[in-house]
Design a protein around this motif. Structure first.
Motif, PDB file in Angstrom:
ATOM      1  N   ASN A 205       1.252  -5.769   1.530  1.00  0.00           N
ATOM      2  CA  ASN A 205       0.484  -5.060   0.313  1.00  0.00           C
ATOM      3  C   ASN A 205       0.666  -2.881   0.885  1.00  0.00           C
ATOM      4  OD1 ASN A 205      -1.779  -2.895  -1.198  1.00  0.00           O
ATOM      5  ND2 ASN A 205      -1.940  -6.087  -1.658  1.00  0.00           N
ATOM      6  N   VAL A 206      -0.395  -2.897   2.356  1.00  0.00           N
ATOM      7  CA  VAL A 206       0.269  -1.621   2.449  1.00  0.00           C
ATOM      8  C   VAL A 206       1.486  -1.363   2.165  1.00  0.00           C
ATOM      9  CG1 VAL A 206       0.295   0.269   4.568  1.00  0.00           C
ATOM     10  CG2 VAL A 206      -2.221  -1.943   4.006  1.00  0.00           C
ATOM     11  N   MET A 207       2.381  -2.028   2.438  1.00  0.00           N
ATOM     12  CA  MET A 207       3.585  -2.095   3.130  1.00  0.00           C
ATOM     13  C   MET A 207       4.473  -1.542   1.714  1.00  0.00           C
ATOM     14  SD  MET A 207       5.728  -4.605   5.910  1.00  0.00           S
ATOM     15  CE  MET A 207       7.299  -4.315   5.467  1.00  0.00           C
ATOM     16  N   LYS A 208       3.959  -2.606   0.459  1.00  0.00           N
ATOM     17  CA  LYS A 208       4.744  -2.970  -0.785  1.00  0.00           C
ATOM     18  C   LYS A 208       3.634  -1.006  -1.216  1.00  0.00           C
ATOM     19  CE  LYS A 208       3.955  -4.774  -5.558  1.00  0.00           C
ATOM     20  NZ  LYS A 208       3.238  -5.532  -5.821  1.00  0.00           N
ATOM     21  N   GLN A 209       3.016  -1.250  -1.175  1.00  0.00           N
ATOM     22  CA  GLN A 209       2.244   0.266  -1.491  1.00  0.00           C
ATOM     23  C   GLN A 209       3.226   1.842  -0.918  1.00  0.00           C
ATOM     24  OE1 GLN A 209       0.594   0.662  -4.371  1.00  0.00           O
ATOM     25  NE2 GLN A 209      -0.004  -1.663  -3.844  1.00  0.00           N
ATOM     26  N   SER A 210       3.991   1.620   0.135  1.00  0.00           N
ATOM     27  CA  SER A 210       4.406   2.592   1.196  1.00  0.00           C
ATOM     28  C   SER A 210       5.735   2.678   0.427  1.00  0.00           C
ATOM     29  CB  SER A 210       4.691   2.421   2.736  1.00  0.00           C
ATOM     30  OG  SER A 210       2.933   2.318   2.983  1.00  0.00           O
ATOM     31  N   LEU A 263      -0.946  10.460   3.177  1.00  0.00           N
ATOM     32  CA  LEU A 263      -1.470   9.357   3.668  1.00  0.00           C
ATOM     33  C   LEU A 263      -2.719   8.864   2.370  1.00  0.00           C
ATOM     34  CD1 LEU A 263      -3.311   7.966   5.604  1.00  0.00           C
ATOM     35  CD2 LEU A 263      -3.947   9.661   6.663  1.00  0.00           C
ATOM     36  N   GLU A 264      -2.574  10.091   1.650  1.00  0.00           N
ATOM     37  CA  GLU A 264      -3.917  10.642   0.852  1.00  0.00           C
ATOM     38  C   GLU A 264      -3.781   9.728  -0.326  1.00  0.00           C
ATOM     39  OE1 GLU A 264      -6.235  13.832  -2.364  1.00  0.00           O
ATOM     40  OE2 GLU A 264      -5.003  14.023   0.159  1.00  0.00           O
ATOM     41  N   LYS A 265      -2.177   9.573  -0.813  1.00  0.00           N
ATOM     42  CA  LYS A 265      -1.753   8.700  -2.044  1.00  0.00           C
ATOM     43  C   LYS A 265      -1.689   7.687  -1.563  1.00  0.00           C
ATOM     44  CE  LYS A 265       1.456  12.750  -3.442  1.00  0.00           C
ATOM     45  NZ  LYS A 265       2.649  13.286  -3.551  1.00  0.00           N
ATOM     46  N   LEU A 266      -1.210   6.839  -0.208  1.00  0.00           N
ATOM     47  CA  LEU A 266      -1.474   5.397  -0.124  1.00  0.00           C
ATOM     48  C   LEU A 266      -2.560   4.917  -0.149  1.00  0.00           C
ATOM     49  CD1 LEU A 266       0.481   3.027   1.478  1.00  0.00           C
ATOM     50  CD2 LEU A 266       0.484   3.553   3.418  1.00  0.00           C
ATOM     51  N   MET A 267      -3.992   5.360   0.748  1.00  0.00           N
ATOM     52  CA  MET A 267      -4.710   5.082   1.446  1.00  0.00           C
ATOM     53  C   MET A 267      -5.530   4.795   0.216  1.00  0.00           C
ATOM     54  SD  MET A 267      -7.867   6.706   3.877  1.00  0.00           S
ATOM     55  CE  MET A 267      -8.801   5.154   4.271  1.00  0.00           C
ATOM     56  N   ALA A 268      -5.334   5.442  -1.153  1.00  0.00           N
ATOM     57  CA  ALA A 268      -5.820   5.662  -2.239  1.00  0.00           C
ATOM     58  C   ALA A 268      -5.261   4.658  -3.043  1.00  0.00           C
ATOM     59  CB  ALA A 268      -5.320   7.298  -3.556  1.00  0.00           C
ATOM     60  N   ARG A 269      -4.157   4.304  -2.892  1.00  0.00           N
ATOM     61  CA  ARG A 269      -3.098   2.745  -3.858  1.00  0.00           C
ATOM     62  C   ARG A 269      -4.143   2.213  -3.467  1.00  0.00           C
ATOM     63  NH1 ARG A 269       2.790   4.341  -5.917  1.00  0.00           N
ATOM     64  NH2 ARG A 269       2.493   6.670  -6.619  1.00  0.00           N
ATOM     65  N   VAL A 270      -3.863   1.963  -2.090  1.00  0.00           N
ATOM     66  CA  VAL A 270      -4.383   0.473  -0.742  1.00  0.00           C
ATOM     67  C   VAL A 270      -6.016   0.175  -1.704  1.00  0.00           C
ATOM     68  CG1 VAL A 270      -4.869  -0.582   1.580  1.00  0.00           C
ATOM     69  CG2 VAL A 270      -1.977   0.467   0.444  1.00  0.00           C
ATOM     70  N   CYS A 271      -7.123   1.488  -1.403  1.00  0.00           N
ATOM     71  CA  CYS A 271      -8.282   0.663  -1.901  1.00  0.00           C
ATOM     72  C   CYS A 271      -8.714   0.334  -3.070  1.00  0.00           C
ATOM     73  CB  CYS A 271      -9.306   1.966  -1.763  1.00  0.00           C
ATOM     74  SG  CYS A 271      -8.841   3.134   0.204  1.00  0.00           S
ATOM     75  N   THR A 272      -7.745   1.188  -4.077  1.00  0.00           N
ATOM     76  CA  THR A 272      -8.027   0.755  -5.718  1.00  0.00           C
ATOM     77  C   THR A 272      -7.397  -0.766  -5.679  1.00  0.00           C
ATOM     78  OG1 THR A 272      -7.497   3.274  -5.885  1.00  0.00           O
ATOM     79  CG2 THR A 272      -6.567   0.949  -7.679  1.00  0.00           C
ATOM     80  N   GLU A 273      -5.983  -0.662  -5.232  1.00  0.00           N
ATOM     81  CA  GLU A 273      -5.444  -2.300  -5.180  1.00  0.00           C
ATOM     82  C   GLU A 273      -6.402  -3.542  -4.694  1.00  0.00           C
ATOM     83  OE1 GLU A 273      -2.636  -5.546  -5.709  1.00  0.00           O
ATOM     84  OE2 GLU A 273      -2.479  -3.413  -6.251  1.00  0.00           O
ATOM     85  N   TYR A 274      -7.060  -2.940  -2.955  1.00  0.00           N
ATOM     86  CA  TYR A 274      -7.968  -3.770  -2.449  1.00  0.00           C
ATOM     87  C   TYR A 274      -9.449  -3.669  -3.627  1.00  0.00           C
ATOM     88  CZ  TYR A 274      -5.615  -6.127   1.119  1.00  0.00           C
ATOM     89  OH  TYR A 274      -4.866  -7.500   1.864  1.00  0.00           O
ATOM     90  N   GLN A 275      -9.937  -2.946  -3.785  1.00  0.00           N
ATOM     91  CA  GLN A 275     -10.906  -2.301  -4.776  1.00  0.00           C
ATOM     92  C   GLN A 275     -11.983  -2.335  -3.985  1.00  0.00           C
ATOM     93  OE1 GLN A 275     -11.660  -5.936  -7.543  1.00  0.00           O
ATOM     94  NE2 GLN A 275     -10.862  -5.054  -8.976  1.00  0.00           N
TER      95      GLN A 275
END
Length: 608
Positions: A205-210, A263-275
């Protein structure tokens, strides 16, 4: 199929840059040579399907001869080798047990562990005893509760750092290649790593968003090492937050100019994906060096470590100014703000521990004493990197240099022989011409002294190498002597420190030493004077003399192209020292001295 140990042997054969001895494999894997030979028989059968053969030669070792594509094919086959025999190795089972505790909050019974790993309950009980020792250096312990099972007890940061270390240790060169190739192609679902399924799903999931963010980012430069660290830590964060375990408070993250935009953009997307919420402490865990919670005086600590090790080893390391500079530069980068890659892997770790255990132990004691208990968490790789600095210092400064004893044969044994001796010894530092004689006296001299090399103006035969030279040795003669000396030294070199031996370089006497020295001194004085005028109030009062010495040596390194290794390439991030580094760089460039980021960071340690 291959066992875990056989997988390790194949990996070592693929990655080896020289032959590997069975005896060394036996020692490293802690099994008998007979066991290694049985493993090799099975590996040979397995390699037949790829038409690859293991070559062996007495007194030389084992090696593979295959192309890079064939190596990649072997790596892929090993990764896909997922059968129950994969966990017959206890160390692999301990890692599997760690993953099981990591992805689940609460107790796990011995029966559940045995069922998951497909071994007997007695085996798991023995493994759990070993597991307690395995996690103890990371300030964790195993708690057992009747009718509930086992769980890991300790700080969340310690559990995360241990898991990060294990994941990083198991990521091979092929895995790195596969990860970044997967990101480029977008075929994330095809990624196969030796991880727990829950951890692997989060990683994908992290790699996909990255991939999406990296495609959008055009101006931001991020190193592969840093990206890998972010992948691992974000994956760890997601898994633990899914278990309800956070690293600190529940305060939400507030963006500022000091944080990494990637990192800020990546972490925001990942956290949104995982709720899950994007928490400030979780962002800091992923983004920066956790050891920065301590305020460290690295100039003082560097001095303390060198003095401590000097006393314990009875070697005057304190006299080596270059050791001080290199070690300070290393620690400055390791404890630099926003450093994400803390638990790096040192490929020489086991070799250093085995060959130099006393030095390794004293350095670990010094780090624990002066840096603090967290150095035990950073584990052996951190200590072994520092040990390398001391080993290089010992090899270059304190160890008695290998010396080849030579006999010079000329027409009479007199005349210009002494002048020839002085010239050869001046240009080749590893040779000593112990005697000179006529051709008739050679046998007698050989009986009287241990001679390694003969330098002669006449052709003659002897049981040691003979170099024929002109009556007055030419440059070509000097090169021939130097090559012969180097070969003799290599044959007698200590194999335990062979990886530290530097390649032979021709000795060239500088023509204008006086002019060069004057230029370095004047330039160093001019730069020091301007920096003192501009930033004098920011210099620590007790460090001004050290700053002056460091600055002059830095100018000297720049002139001879010997700057500190720029071994950490960082993204363009802003932090509190960035402005100072830019100002120092501006002053240096004004005097046509251009140094790398490592040199600047090291220099900044003298400021408040």
């Amino acid at each position: 199929m291959l066992t875990m140990r056989e997988n390790l042997i194949v990996s070592k054969l693929i990655e080896a840059r020289k032959t590997i001895r069975i005896k060394d494999l036996s020692k490293e894997l802690e099994v008998s040579t007979r066991t290694i030979k049985y493993d090799l028989e099975n590996i040979r059968k397995w390699l037949e399907q790829f038409s690859i053969e293991i070559y062996a030669q007495p007194n030389k070792g084992l090696w593979l001869e295959c192309s890079e594509n064939e190596k990649l094919q072997l790596y892929r086959a090993m990764i896909e080798n997922k059968n129950e025999s994969f966990y017959v190795d206890q160390h692999a089972r301990l890692e599997r047990i760690l993953y099981m505790f990591f992805v689940k909050e609460g107790y796990i019974t011995a029966s559940q562990l045995a069922d998951q790993i497909q071994v007997s309950r007695n085996t798991i009980i023995n493994d759990l005893k070993a597991f307690e020792e395995f996690i103890q250096p990371w300030m964790l312990h195993l708690e057992r509760k009747q009718r509930k099972g086992y769980r890991i007890v300790g700080k969340e940061i310690h559990l995360r750092l241990l898991t990060e270390h294990i994941i990083r240790e198991n990521v091979s060169d092929y895995d790195m290649y596969h990860i970044f190739t997967t990101i480029q192609t977008g075929k994330i679902d095809e990624l196969s790593l030796n991880l727990d399924d829950t951890i692997l799903a989060a990683c994908k999931n992290v790699m996909k968003q990255s991939r999406e963010i990296l495609l959008e980012a055009k101006g931001e430069s991020i190193s592969h090492v840093e990206i890998l660290s972010i992948f691992i830590r974000l994956t760890i964060m997601l898994v633990r937050m899914d278990c309800g375990c956070t690293i600190g408070s529940y305060r939400l993250f507030q963006s500022d100019d000091k944080s990494s935009s990637f990192l800020e953009k990546l972490m925001a997307r990942v956290c949104t994906e995982y709720q899950v919420p994007m928490l400030e402490d979780e962002f800091h865990y992923v983004h920066r060096n956790f050891l920065l919670d301590q305020k460290l005086d690295l100039v003082k600590i560097t001095n303390q470590i060198i003095h401590y090790v000097s006393k314990k080893e009875d070697v005057p390391y304190v006299q080596d100014v270059k050791l001080y500079g290199n070690l300070l530069a290393h620690l400055s980068l390791r404890f630099e703000k926003s450093t994400t890659y803390l638990t790096e892997i040192n490929p020489f770790k086991e070799e250093i521990k085995n060959s130099h255990f006393s030095l390794f132990s004293h350095i670990r004691d010094a780090c624990l004493k002066y840096i603090g208990p967290y150095t035990s968490i950073v584990h052996d790789s951190f200590i072994s990197f520092i040990t390398l600095h001391f080993l290089v210092s010992y090899e270059n400064v304190f160890k008695k240099k290998p010396c080849v004893t030579a006999l010079y044969v000329c027409s009479t044994g007199r005349g210009v022989a002494r002048l020839i001796k002085n010239r050869v010894e001046r240009e080749i530092k590893q040779i000593e011409i112990a005697a000179y004689c006529s051709m008739l006296e050679v046998e007698e001299r050989m009986k009287e002294q241990d001679i390694d090399l003969i330098i002669s103006v006449f052709p003659l035969k002897a049981n040691v190498p003979v170099i024929i030279v002109d009556s007055v040795p030419s440059e070509e003669n000097i090169r021939a002597i130097r090559e012969a000396v180097y070969e003799i030294i290599q044959e007698t070199a200590d194999t335990s420190t062979a990886f530290l031996q530097q390649s032979n370089q021709a000795f060239e006497e500088e023509k204008n030493n006086e002019e060069i020295s004057q230029e370095i001194i004047l330039k160093g004085f001019e730069i020091a004077h301007e920096i003192m005028d501009t930033f004098g109030s920011q210099l620590h009062p007790d460090r001004k003399e050290g700053f002056m010495i460091h600055l002059f040596l830095m100018v000297h390194r720049f002139y001879f192209n010997k700057q500190y290794d720029h071994f950490m390439i960082r993204s363009k991030e802003k932090h509190q020292t960035e402005q100072l580094l830019e100002q120092l760089d501006t002053v240096l460039k004004k005097y046509h001295v251009s140094v790398n980021k490592t040199e600047l960071i090291s220099l900044s340690q003298y400021f408040k």
